[in-house]
Design a protein around this motif. Structure first.
Motif, PDB file in Angstrom:
ATOM      1  N   LEU A 470       1.004  -1.187  -0.019  1.00  0.00           N
ATOM      2  CA  LEU A 470      -0.020   0.199   0.152  1.00  0.00           C
ATOM      3  C   LEU A 470       1.023   1.090   0.070  1.00  0.00           C
ATOM      4  CD1 LEU A 470      -3.028   0.945   0.120  1.00  0.00           C
ATOM      5  CD2 LEU A 470      -2.540   1.027   2.393  1.00  0.00           C
ATOM      6  N   GLN A 471       0.754   1.879  -1.093  1.00  0.00           N
ATOM      7  CA  GLN A 471       1.686   3.057  -1.225  1.00  0.00           C
ATOM      8  C   GLN A 471       1.134   4.342  -0.912  1.00  0.00           C
ATOM      9  OE1 GLN A 471       2.905   3.240  -5.252  1.00  0.00           O
ATOM     10  NE2 GLN A 471       3.587   0.995  -5.261  1.00  0.00           N
ATOM     11  N   TYR A 472      -0.243   4.575  -1.035  1.00  0.00           N
ATOM     12  CA  TYR A 472      -1.079   5.690  -0.442  1.00  0.00           C
ATOM     13  C   TYR A 472      -2.078   5.497   0.078  1.00  0.00           C
ATOM     14  CZ  TYR A 472       2.615   7.987  -3.646  1.00  0.00           C
ATOM     15  OH  TYR A 472       3.585   8.437  -4.322  1.00  0.00           O
ATOM     16  N   LEU A 473      -2.480   6.114   1.184  1.00  0.00           N
ATOM     17  CA  LEU A 473      -3.813   6.150   1.761  1.00  0.00           C
ATOM     18  C   LEU A 473      -4.212   7.293   2.165  1.00  0.00           C
ATOM     19  CD1 LEU A 473      -5.896   4.226   3.443  1.00  0.00           C
ATOM     20  CD2 LEU A 473      -4.240   4.147   5.195  1.00  0.00           C
ATOM     21  N   TYR A 474      -5.292   7.643   1.691  1.00  0.00           N
ATOM     22  CA  TYR A 474      -6.066   8.993   2.052  1.00  0.00           C
ATOM     23  C   TYR A 474      -7.249   8.740   2.994  1.00  0.00           C
ATOM     24  CZ  TYR A 474      -3.629  10.211  -2.297  1.00  0.00           C
ATOM     25  OH  TYR A 474      -2.689  10.489  -3.153  1.00  0.00           O
ATOM     26  N   LEU A 475      -7.242   9.736   4.122  1.00  0.00           N
ATOM     27  CA  LEU A 475      -8.200   9.560   5.269  1.00  0.00           C
ATOM     28  C   LEU A 475      -8.683  10.750   5.797  1.00  0.00           C
ATOM     29  CD1 LEU A 475      -5.909   7.185   7.363  1.00  0.00           C
ATOM     30  CD2 LEU A 475      -7.618   6.687   6.131  1.00  0.00           C
ATOM     31  N   SER A 476      -8.645  11.867   5.140  1.00  0.00           N
ATOM     32  CA  SER A 476      -9.066  13.164   5.570  1.00  0.00           C
ATOM     33  C   SER A 476     -10.602  13.252   5.472  1.00  0.00           C
ATOM     34  CB  SER A 476      -8.321  14.462   4.759  1.00  0.00           C
ATOM     35  OG  SER A 476      -8.850  14.321   3.418  1.00  0.00           O
ATOM     36  N   ASP A 477     -11.260  14.130   6.084  1.00  0.00           N
ATOM     37  CA  ASP A 477     -12.602  14.505   6.027  1.00  0.00           C
ATOM     38  C   ASP A 477     -13.664  13.406   6.796  1.00  0.00           C
ATOM     39  OD1 ASP A 477     -12.555  17.222   5.097  1.00  0.00           O
ATOM     40  OD2 ASP A 477     -12.141  16.450   3.041  1.00  0.00           O
ATOM     41  N   ASN A 478     -12.880  12.854   7.628  1.00  0.00           N
ATOM     42  CA  ASN A 478     -13.740  11.724   8.578  1.00  0.00           C
ATOM     43  C   ASN A 478     -13.992  12.106   9.486  1.00  0.00           C
ATOM     44  OD1 ASN A 478     -14.333   9.115   6.743  1.00  0.00           O
ATOM     45  ND2 ASN A 478     -12.282   9.658   6.025  1.00  0.00           N
ATOM     46  N   TYR A 479     -14.760  11.554  10.306  1.00  0.00           N
ATOM     47  CA  TYR A 479     -15.022  12.093  11.837  1.00  0.00           C
ATOM     48  C   TYR A 479     -14.197  11.246  12.853  1.00  0.00           C
ATOM     49  CZ  TYR A 479     -19.260  13.997   9.271  1.00  0.00           C
ATOM     50  OH  TYR A 479     -19.978  14.523   8.391  1.00  0.00           O
ATOM     51  N   TRP A 480     -13.083  11.526  13.080  1.00  0.00           N
ATOM     52  CA  TRP A 480     -12.119  10.836  13.906  1.00  0.00           C
ATOM     53  C   TRP A 480     -12.324  10.948  15.411  1.00  0.00           C
ATOM     54  CZ3 TRP A 480     -10.354   6.917  11.138  1.00  0.00           C
ATOM     55  CH2 TRP A 480      -9.934   7.176   9.642  1.00  0.00           C
ATOM     56  N   ILE A 481     -12.555  10.038  16.235  1.00  0.00           N
ATOM     57  CA  ILE A 481     -12.416  10.094  17.758  1.00  0.00           C
ATOM     58  C   ILE A 481     -11.357   9.955  18.203  1.00  0.00           C
ATOM     59  CG2 ILE A 481     -13.771   9.204  19.717  1.00  0.00           C
ATOM     60  CD1 ILE A 481     -15.558  10.696  17.861  1.00  0.00           C
ATOM     61  N   CYS A 482     -10.879  10.940  18.843  1.00  0.00           N
ATOM     62  CA  CYS A 482      -9.609  10.806  19.471  1.00  0.00           C
ATOM     63  C   CYS A 482      -9.518  10.705  21.131  1.00  0.00           C
ATOM     64  CB  CYS A 482      -8.767  12.435  19.231  1.00  0.00           C
ATOM     65  SG  CYS A 482      -8.613  12.746  17.478  1.00  0.00           S
ATOM     66  N   ASP A 483      -9.222   9.271  21.255  1.00  0.00           N
ATOM     67  CA  ASP A 483      -9.094   8.934  22.781  1.00  0.00           C
ATOM     68  C   ASP A 483      -8.027   7.886  22.874  1.00  0.00           C
ATOM     69  OD1 ASP A 483     -10.296   6.743  21.670  1.00  0.00           O
ATOM     70  OD2 ASP A 483     -12.266   7.224  22.388  1.00  0.00           O
ATOM     71  N   CYS A 484      -7.985   7.129  24.226  1.00  0.00           N
ATOM     72  CA  CYS A 484      -7.009   6.168  24.212  1.00  0.00           C
ATOM     73  C   CYS A 484      -7.009   5.328  23.032  1.00  0.00           C
ATOM     74  CB  CYS A 484      -7.137   5.684  25.431  1.00  0.00           C
ATOM     75  SG  CYS A 484      -6.538   6.705  27.131  1.00  0.00           S
TER      76      CYS A 484
END
Length: 759
Positions: A470-484
């Motif tokens: 996997l050379q490129y992975l695009y992940l922006s504009d999602n609803y990321w939950i930041c916790d442990c």
């Protein structure tokens, strides 16, 4: 060669004329051409032997011999019944030419004397069959010409004794069995020239299959040529420069022209280990289709395929994907749509294959561009199947399902989905990603503008941490939950940031001020700073636990096999100081008292006693024959013998079981052991015990609960010495047995003293 000493002799055997010398008459000829002319229709070996040639050359000095028969006025003439009688004197021959003699049968021992033969020409004869042992003595044979005969098959094991064979000519025969041909070629590890042209072969594959139905292939072409082989080969090529001038010695040449082949696959070159440089001649066959799925070496191989009815259809589309067209310059093919013959180099892909996307999903558009099959879907909800790129001669496809309403990706067992190398799934409603939804050879994955909140650790490990596909992975504009729970995602993004181009655009929706996921914020997890500490702690705990488990296993194994270990240590005089007898026995006179039936006295006196008293350290042993006083009270002496001995050795035999006194000795020793709570008895099984019903209850119970030594055991003596007392002792008399303050001995001096006391 610096000098060529060649002699040509022409005979007319009808006239019995003197030979005609045509060239180079000398006294040291090494090359002879013998031409025999006659009006007959048949020449026999006796006719040749009768020719007086001894004055012209020495047979045992010849290196090359050409023998040919010629009929006068071009009539048919045949050389018959040529056996080893004629050739036996030519033991130094390295080249023998018997071509064009219309020979039909070869004697199995005809070449038996020619052990140094390097080149043999049997072409242009009428040979139908070759004896299996024909080349049994030609271990140095390099070049063999059997072309233009009447061979229909090769005798099995024909080449088992010619490992150096470098060139084999079989063209112009009637060979049709590919399996028989390939099986005979297996011993030839140095074969670089193979000519099977103008035969009746219909395939290059063997029909014989192995257990897993994989065809046996021609895997014989290698380049590990020895120096000795190279020297002989150079000699032959210099001897016949007209045959090898301009040819590369190490190149592989296979001539399959003029057969009945209907298809050819370039994969055969890879599987057969045929590497560059090589030349394959497939001209004048019936080949309609050519296939290739594997890439050959990066070189300029030469493949001749003109004169075949090649069909230009979708099966030939692979020729564009790997730029194979350069291999087939000048090749013409029949176009299926127009039935016209065209130059393959001038055909475009769309002319070659009018492909229709019969498996293209509904609401999708399928087309080819560069090296990919593109599948673009608009308005699709799900995908049941995809076209495979092999249909158009490609290896991978690009799937674009962006701007749809996909909630989850297709399963990776969807037909055609495994060939997808680039997947654009942006602007959908995808909430999670699982390994079962992704192709294994994925190089680009676009998941922007979806409903992803996190990525599971399995996906991160498989596609990023443990893989470089996997050379490129695009992940922006999602609803990321930041916790442990997002820690693993954070570490992965930082480690593989170059493979995630939009890493700076990943925002935490549950934190204020548009916090970026890759920022080192304390709010992400209160225990973030302690992660490394707990990692080290866990590693330490695991290491200690594993160490304890290993030690417990070692201890358990030691106690399970404690006897075997201690016996081995004692027999090899290792750590004997750790195996000391208790100090409680230091007052005892004897190390052992042997209890046995009188029928077993021979075994005790001549086998058991010498081994115990003459070993190192020696043991002090008491027996009733040697240490008891005849006529004394027997029960008292039994008790004293057991009491004054550190061990009681029971020689358990059928006689012992039948002896009342012997059983009494056992019961006394057994009771003593029970009173002291220590193992005092050493039980030796001697001979077969047939009447087990005579065993009394106490002896039977002891045998059921304790192990005994078997006289037939190979480790009997080591185990017996180990069971004996182990302490270090000084010198002490082994004759005396004290009973109630009196001393009974077997020595004559003590007997006289006892007799005086009685008087």
């Amino acid at each position: 060669m610096n000098e060529l000493n060649k002699l040509t002799l022409v005979y007319n055997i009808d006239l019995v004329a003197e030979p005609t010398l045509s060239y180079g008459l000398t006294t040291k000829e090494t090359h002879l051409q013998l031409i025999i002319k006659s009006n007959r229709t048949e020449i026999r070996e006796a006719d040749i032997i009768s020719i007086p040639t001894g004055t012209h050359y020495m047979p045992n000095q010849l290196e090359t011999l050409t023998l040919s028969v010629q009929g006068r006025k071009n009539q048919y003439l045949s050389l018959q019944n040529l056996a080893h009688t004629f050739i036996i004197n030519f033991s130094a021959l390295r080249l023998l030419d018997l071509a064009g003699n219309n020979m039909k049968i070869l004697d199995a021992n005809i070449f038996k004397a020619l052990r140094y033969l390097n080149c043999l020409n049997l072409s242009r004869n009428a040979i139908r069959e070759l004896p299996e042992s024909l080349f049994s003595y030609q271990s140095q044979l390099l070049i063999l010409d059997l072309s233009h005969n009447l061979l229909t098959y090769l005798t099995p094991h024909l080449f088992d004794h010619t490992p150096w064979l470098w060139q084999l000519k079989l063209g112009g025969n009637h060979l049709h069995d590919t399996t028989n041909l390939l099986e005979n070629l297996k011993p030839l590890n140095y074969l670089h020239r193979l000519d099977v042209s103008q035969n009746q072969l219909q395939t290059i594959w063997s029909t014989e299959t192995s257990v897993n139905r994989v065809p046996k292939l021609l895997t014989i072409f290698r380049y590990n040529m020895s120096s000795a082989l190279a020297d002989v080969l150079n000699y032959i090529t210099k001897l016949k420069p007209e045959n090898y001038e301009g040819g590369k010695i190490n190149s592989t040449v296979i001539n399959l022209s003029g057969n009945r082949l209907r298809e050819f696959t370039l994969d055969w070159l890879v599987v057969a280990n045929i590497t560059c440089p090589f030349e394959i001649n497939l001209e004048l066959n019936l080949i309609e289709n050519i296939f290739a799925l594997q890439t050959t070496d990066d070189c300029a191989p030469k493949i001749k395929i003109t004169g075949n009815p090649i069909v230009c259809d979708c099966k030939l589309a692979w020729i564009y994907s790997e730029n194979y067209r350069s291999l087939f310059n000048g090749l013409q093919c029949v176009q299926t749509s127009t039935k016209l013959v065209k130059d393959l180099a001038q055909l475009e892909r769309n002319e070659l294959c009018a492909w229709e996307p019969v498996m293209c999903p509904r609401n999708c558009h399928c087309y080819t561009q560069l090296e990919f099959l593109y599948i673009s879907c608009k308005g699709a909800q799900h995908i049941e199947q995809l076209p495979r790129p092999e249909q158009v001669g490609l290896k991978s496809s690009v799937l674009d399902i962006s701007n749809n309403n996909f909630i989850e990706l297709p399963l990776n067992n969807t037909f055609g989905y495994g060939n997808v190398s680039q997947l654009n799934a942006s602007h959908n409603q995808i909430t999670s990603i699982n390994l079962s939804q992704l192709p294994t050879n994925l190089t680009v994955l676009d998941l922007r503008n979806n409903n992803l909140k996190s990525l599971n650790d399995e996906f991160l490990r498989t596609y990023l941490n443990d893989s470089t596909k996997l050379q490129y992975l695009y992940l922006s504009d999602n609803y990321w939950i930041c916790d442990c729970s997002t820690q693993q995602l954070l570490y992965t993004i930082r480690t593989h940031r170059t493979r995630i181009p939009d890493a700076d655009q990943l925002l935490c929706v549950n934190l204020l001020n548009d916090t970026r996921l890759i920022d080192n914020v304390r709010e992400l997890c209160p225990t973030l700073v302690n992660v490394e500490y707990y990692r080290n702690l866990n590693a330490t705990v695991i290491s200690v636990a594993l160490t304890i488990i290993v030690l417990l296993c070692i201890i358990a194994l030691f106690y399970k096999y404690k006897l075997e270990v201690e016996v081995w240590l004692y027999s090899h005089n290792i750590l004997r100081f750790c195996i000391r007898e208790c100090e409680l026995d230091k007052h005892k006179t004897f190390d052992a008292f042997i209890s046995y039936a009188h029928q077993d006295a021979d075994f005790v006196n001549h086998t058991l006693l010498p081994q115990l008293e003459q070993c190192e350290p020696p043991f002090r042993v008491c027996t009733h024959e040697r240490n008891w006083l005849a006529g004394a009270y027997i029960p008292e002496q039994i008790i004293e013998s057991v009491d004054q001995s550190r061990r009681t050795i029971i020689v358990l035999s059928q006689h012992f079981i039948e002896s009342d006194w012997a059983r009494m000795e056992f019961r006394t020793a057994h009771q003593c052991s029970l009173n002291e709570g220590r193992a005092r008895i050493i039980m030796i099984k001697y001979g077969e015990i047939t009447k087990t019903d005579l065993l009394d209850r106490e002896l039977r119970a002891y045998l059921d609960m304790n192990t005994y030594l078997d006289w037939q055991d190979v480790g009997f003596w080591d185990k017996l010495r180990y069971a004996m007392p182990h302490e270090v002792r000084g010198e002490r008399s082994s004759d005396m047995l004290k009973t109630n303050g009196r001393m009974y001995v077997m020595g004559q001096v003590e007997m006289n003293r006892l007799r005086d006391e009685i008087v």
